[in-house]
Design a protein around this motif. Structure first.
Motif, mmCIF file in Angstrom:
data_model
loop_
_atom_site.group_PDB
_atom_site.id
_atom_site.type_symbol
_atom_site.label_atom_id
_atom_site.label_comp_id
_atom_site.label_asym_id
_atom_site.label_seq_id
_atom_site.Cartn_x
_atom_site.Cartn_y
_atom_site.Cartn_z
ATOM 1 N N GLN A 183 -1.017 -5.129 -2.141
ATOM 2 C CA GLN A 183 -1.247 -5.830 -0.985
ATOM 3 C C GLN A 183 -2.172 -5.362 -0.112
ATOM 4 N N ALA A 184 -2.068 -3.670 0.278
ATOM 5 C CA ALA A 184 -2.735 -3.285 0.777
ATOM 6 C C ALA A 184 -4.365 -3.548 1.301
ATOM 7 N N GLY A 185 -4.732 -3.890 0.571
ATOM 8 C CA GLY A 185 -6.223 -4.291 0.444
ATOM 9 C C GLY A 185 -6.654 -5.578 1.475
ATOM 10 N N SER A 186 -5.858 -6.452 1.378
ATOM 11 C CA SER A 186 -5.872 -7.538 1.279
ATOM 12 C C SER A 186 -4.773 -7.561 3.152
ATOM 13 N N HIS A 187 -4.515 -6.870 3.324
ATOM 14 C CA HIS A 187 -3.492 -7.012 4.262
ATOM 15 C C HIS A 187 -4.527 -5.765 5.441
ATOM 16 N N LYS A 188 -5.189 -5.178 5.220
ATOM 17 C CA LYS A 188 -6.463 -4.722 5.687
ATOM 18 C C LYS A 188 -7.056 -5.242 5.818
ATOM 19 N N LYS A 189 -7.508 -6.358 5.496
ATOM 20 C CA LYS A 189 -8.501 -7.494 5.352
ATOM 21 C C LYS A 189 -8.382 -8.349 6.665
ATOM 22 N N LEU A 190 -7.087 -8.809 6.523
ATOM 23 C CA LEU A 190 -6.957 -9.686 7.421
ATOM 24 C C LEU A 190 -6.269 -8.898 8.482
ATOM 25 N N LEU A 191 -6.154 -7.998 8.757
ATOM 26 C CA LEU A 191 -5.644 -7.511 10.321
ATOM 27 C C LEU A 191 -7.306 -6.927 10.850
ATOM 28 N N ASN A 192 -7.819 -6.556 10.286
ATOM 29 C CA ASN A 192 -9.639 -6.574 10.150
ATOM 30 C C ASN A 192 -10.063 -7.318 11.324
ATOM 31 N N ARG A 193 -10.178 -9.158 10.432
ATOM 32 C CA ARG A 193 -10.334 -10.558 10.744
ATOM 33 C C ARG A 193 -9.571 -10.289 11.988
ATOM 34 N N ASP A 219 -1.010 -12.486 12.210
ATOM 35 C CA ASP A 219 1.097 -13.129 11.966
ATOM 36 C C ASP A 219 1.078 -13.360 10.054
ATOM 37 N N LYS A 220 -0.179 -13.609 9.685
ATOM 38 C CA LYS A 220 -0.126 -13.386 8.049
ATOM 39 C C LYS A 220 0.035 -12.626 7.602
ATOM 40 N N ALA A 221 -1.111 -11.426 8.258
ATOM 41 C CA ALA A 221 -1.082 -10.572 7.834
ATOM 42 C C ALA A 221 0.422 -9.925 7.343
ATOM 43 N N GLY A 222 1.067 -9.665 8.333
ATOM 44 C CA GLY A 222 2.773 -9.199 9.021
ATOM 45 C C GLY A 222 2.721 -7.999 9.277
ATOM 46 N N PRO A 223 3.616 -7.324 8.780
ATOM 47 C CA PRO A 223 4.193 -5.823 9.598
ATOM 48 C C PRO A 223 3.331 -4.922 9.440
ATOM 49 N N THR A 224 3.443 -4.911 7.591
ATOM 50 C CA THR A 224 3.600 -3.675 6.583
ATOM 51 C C THR A 224 3.141 -4.559 5.348
#
Length: 154
Positions: free
Chosen positions: A132-142, A122-127
């Motif tokens: 912020q692509a790097g932090s988005h990807k890290k959140l999704l991986n976590r 939810d924190k990562a959001g849909p896009t």
């Protein structure tokens, strides 16, 4: 996309759920939200049940679960439910901290991994926003790793 997870674990029989300190009641520190929780002092089970009864009002449930954590800092159930109430208020960082604390106390607690993964997703959001692509990807991986563990430990 808002993912709301409402999983309440029964208050009796869980790890850290039924412990009573000497005298049968837990003393609870004052100063929690001007008495939002209908139970201001009681056993851990009473505080957890009060939180369940008001769970549709997450700010009130949060107060009950904070009191429960104050009563027994080793209750993974209280930490998990506190994280859920914060997640439902979209207070991601606090929810993540409580899910991680529950996991640190009970490393095979699948529900806490599920709450953690759902909150991270939810924190990562849909896009990701530009830059912020790097932090988005890290959140999704976590999130993916936590959700995978939730299934493993279910």
């Amino acid at each position: 996309v808002l993912l709301v997870v409402l999983v309440l674990i029964p208050t009796s029989g869980g790890k850290g759920a039924g412990k009573k300190k000497k005298g049968g009641k837990h003393k609870v520190a004052a100063g929690f939200g001007a008495g939002l929780c209908p139970v201001t002092e009681g056993t851990l089970d009473q505080l957890l049940k009060a939180g369940e009864q008001v769970f549709k009002r997450p700010e009130v449930a949060e107060d009950c679960y904070k009191r429960a954590v104050s009563a027994d800092k080793s209750s993974v159930l209280a930490l998990y439910n506190l994280g859920l109430s914060q997640m439902n208020q979209r207070r991601h960082e606090e929810a993540i901290d409580n899910f991680e604390q529950a996991i640190s106390l009970h490393s095979r607690y699948g529900e806490a991994y599920f709450g953690l993964g759902s909150t991270l997703y939810d924190k990562a959001g849909p896009t990701a926003a530009a830059g912020q692509a790097g932090s988005h990807k890290k959140l999704l991986n976590r999130a993916k790793a936590a959700l995978k563990k939730s299934v493993e430990f279910a």
